[in-house]
Design an enzyme around this catalytic site. Sequence first.
Site, PDB file in Angstrom:
ATOM      1  N   CYS A 174       0.622   1.331   4.095  1.00  0.00           N
ATOM      2  CA  CYS A 174       0.085   0.932   2.792  1.00  0.00           C
ATOM      3  C   CYS A 174       1.039   1.256   1.650  1.00  0.00           C
ATOM      4  O   CYS A 174       1.918   2.098   1.791  1.00  0.00           O
ATOM      5  CB  CYS A 174      -1.207   1.704   2.492  1.00  0.00           C
ATOM      6  SG  CYS A 174      -2.609   1.192   3.455  1.00  0.00           S
ATOM      7  N   CYS A 190      -2.821   2.061  -2.680  1.00  0.00           N
ATOM      8  CA  CYS A 190      -3.882   1.366  -1.932  1.00  0.00           C
ATOM      9  C   CYS A 190      -5.229   2.061  -2.108  1.00  0.00           C
ATOM     10  O   CYS A 190      -5.322   3.281  -2.139  1.00  0.00           O
ATOM     11  CB  CYS A 190      -3.536   1.286  -0.448  1.00  0.00           C
ATOM     12  SG  CYS A 190      -4.769   0.340   0.473  1.00  0.00           S
ATOM     13  N   CYS A 215      -3.752  -3.969   0.639  1.00  0.00           N
ATOM     14  CA  CYS A 215      -2.765  -3.773  -0.431  1.00  0.00           C
ATOM     15  C   CYS A 215      -1.481  -4.567  -0.195  1.00  0.00           C
ATOM     16  O   CYS A 215      -0.616  -4.608  -1.068  1.00  0.00           O
ATOM     17  CB  CYS A 215      -2.453  -2.285  -0.604  1.00  0.00           C
ATOM     18  SG  CYS A 215      -1.634  -1.559   0.819  1.00  0.00           S
ATOM     19  N   CYS A 255      -1.015  -3.230   5.777  1.00  0.00           N
ATOM     20  CA  CYS A 255      -2.434  -3.215   5.423  1.00  0.00           C
ATOM     21  C   CYS A 255      -2.796  -4.576   4.818  1.00  0.00           C
ATOM     22  O   CYS A 255      -2.048  -5.136   4.030  1.00  0.00           O
ATOM     23  CB  CYS A 255      -2.660  -2.093   4.409  1.00  0.00           C
ATOM     24  SG  CYS A 255      -4.217  -2.159   3.520  1.00  0.00           S
TER      25      CYS A 255
HETATM   26 ZN   LIG Z   1      -3.491  -0.584   2.071  1.00  0.00          ZN
END
Ligand SMILES: [Zn+2]
Length: 355
Positions: free
Chosen positions: A38, A42, A72, A69
């Site tokens: 991330c 995030c 994000c 992810c």
């Molecule tokens: Zn994330």
Amino acid sequence: MKTIATPQSERRWQAVLARDTKADGRFVFAVNTTGIYCRPSCRVRHARRENVQFFDSPDAAEAAGFRPCKRCQPDRIHPDQQRVQRIVEACRILAASEMPLTLNAIASQVAMSPWHFHRLFKSVTGLTPKAWQQALRAGRVRSALHGGETVTRAMLDAGFQTGSSFYHQADTALGMTAQQYRRGAPDLTVDYTVAPCVLGLCLVARSARGICAVLLGEDENRLRDELAQLFPHATRLDADAAFNQQVAQVIGCIDHPQLACELPLDIRGTAFQQRVWQALRAIPPGETLSYQALAQRLGQPGASRAVASACAANRLALVIPCHRVVRSSGALAGYRWGTERKAMLLARESKSKEE
Ligand SMILES: [Zn+2]
């Protein structure tokens, strides 16, 4: 695998806990238990520290077997950065073009509306697309483009440097009073330029760290003398033409007070002065504060005299808006560069706030 805590990983973890958007793009964090990585900001629930590791880039995280992810999207370029990259791209197109391009033509090449492009271009480069092209033709920006990447880098730096992180850097980098610094820094080089602005003449000087003086006046020689007094041991040089872009951005603050000056700054002063100056930067354009109120804001209600002298010691006119501090009675009080200029600046700011 046991995670080894280093000062860097500890700072990164703190940034993750704070969901600090300023850390985005500097590193990513990956969670061993989910296999996902991330951006620092995030919004997902945080994993336990022992399951988290950090990578300098999305590529490094993917090379280690982590997936991005979905929330994000750390593998995508951040929208702000994307917009700046379009401006960088526009600068490349302009540099490569022998013929002047119209605003519409250049905006459509980077897929933006002319209005939006104009605004963003100016906020990133400090110049309008037209002025930029004039500078190009005059060969002034050409020297800055030497090496291609340096200008890109310089613009990204100009666009992304935030005021607050600079102060942290300055504090740690300086870690002493201005006088001590001056005595110990005989090899300092300051280059500067003098340009006309609506307030008369504006001298802008920079060191290797950033803009270190912005002085206002009528007479070029007196401005040079003032700079010499501020940096008596420094080597003072006439700035090269590429510096004009930065000067334009500083002068742009006069015409567009809402446009915060995002250039890196080199601020020299005692810890107390730096706190006062930082508080000054938090006063929005079009608003004023009394010395007393500023002292209270700093948690030192008895220190309004010291606050006033810190304002008077400011050497970065406009960038550190000491003109926004007035007497409790509403009277303008003094201004290092003349009360008349102070009045003019405040009048322009309240007008532009109304608009
Ligand atoms: Zn994330």
